[in-house]
Design a protein around this motif. Sequence first.
Motif, PDB file in Angstrom:
ATOM      1  N   GLU A   1       0.818  -1.217   0.000  1.00 18.61           N
ATOM      2  CA  GLU A   1       0.000   0.000   0.000  1.00 18.61           C
ATOM      3  C   GLU A   1       0.851   1.265   0.000  1.00 18.61           C
ATOM      4  OE1 GLU A   1      -3.162   0.016  -0.440  1.00 18.61           O
ATOM      5  OE2 GLU A   1      -3.716  -2.050   0.008  1.00 18.61           O
TER       6      GLU A   1
ATOM      7  N   GLU B   1      -6.218   6.725   3.652  1.00 18.26           N
ATOM      8  CA  GLU B   1      -6.909   5.531   3.157  1.00 18.26           C
ATOM      9  C   GLU B   1      -5.944   4.358   3.029  1.00 18.26           C
ATOM     10  OE1 GLU B   1      -9.253   9.085   2.296  1.00 18.26           O
ATOM     11  OE2 GLU B   1      -7.207   8.598   1.693  1.00 18.26           O
TER      12      GLU B   1
ATOM     13  N   GLN C   1      -5.406   2.950   6.437  1.00 14.06           N
ATOM     14  CA  GLN C   1      -6.561   2.159   6.868  1.00 14.06           C
ATOM     15  C   GLN C   1      -6.617   0.812   6.146  1.00 14.06           C
ATOM     16  OE1 GLN C   1      -8.370   1.390   9.308  1.00 14.06           O
ATOM     17  NE2 GLN C   1      -9.879   3.051   9.351  1.00 14.06           N
ATOM     18  N   ARG C   2      -6.244   0.794   4.866  1.00 10.74           N
ATOM     19  CA  ARG C   2      -6.264  -0.480   4.145  1.00 10.74           C
ATOM     20  C   ARG C   2      -5.304  -1.485   4.776  1.00 10.74           C
ATOM     21  NH1 ARG C   2      -6.829   2.950  -0.409  1.00 10.74           N
ATOM     22  NH2 ARG C   2      -4.582   2.863  -0.835  1.00 10.74           N
TER      23      ARG C   2
ATOM     24  N   SER D   1      -6.841  -2.616   8.101  1.00  6.49           N
ATOM     25  CA  SER D   1      -8.014  -3.467   7.857  1.00  6.49           C
ATOM     26  C   SER D   1      -7.593  -4.854   7.398  1.00  6.49           C
ATOM     27  CB  SER D   1      -8.928  -2.824   6.813  1.00  6.49           C
ATOM     28  OG  SER D   1      -9.498  -1.650   7.337  1.00  6.49           O
ATOM     29  N   ARG D   2      -6.597  -4.907   6.520  1.00  2.00           N
ATOM     30  CA  ARG D   2      -6.119  -6.204   6.021  1.00  2.00           C
ATOM     31  C   ARG D   2      -5.528  -7.054   7.134  1.00  2.00           C
ATOM     32  NH1 ARG D   2      -2.266  -5.192   1.069  1.00  2.00           N
ATOM     33  NH2 ARG D   2      -2.062  -7.442   1.321  1.00  2.00           N
TER      34      ARG D   2
END
Length: 82
Positions: free
Chosen positions: A33, A59, A62-63, A66-67
């Motif tokens: 990311e 973002e 957050q990705r 979250s992953r």
Amino acid sequence: MSKFMDVHHGMAGITAEQLRQAHAADLAVQGEEGVQFEQAWADPESGTVYCLSDAPSKEAVQRVHSRTGHPADEIHPVPLSV
């Protein structure tokens, strides 16, 4: 790249080992990311965890979280430091 401080709530009782494992999980996928996590801190009593990163966007931060199973509750840009 910009600097971000993200905050996780609800992690009361987190141990140093659990913090290390969560941080290691983020480090394992951060490159996908374009994020670079620098450090993580925790207050086991309040259940608050903080992570500092360089990233292209909040973002992207957050990705990654979250992953790895622990999405951030807050993500703040940190445009100034001394």
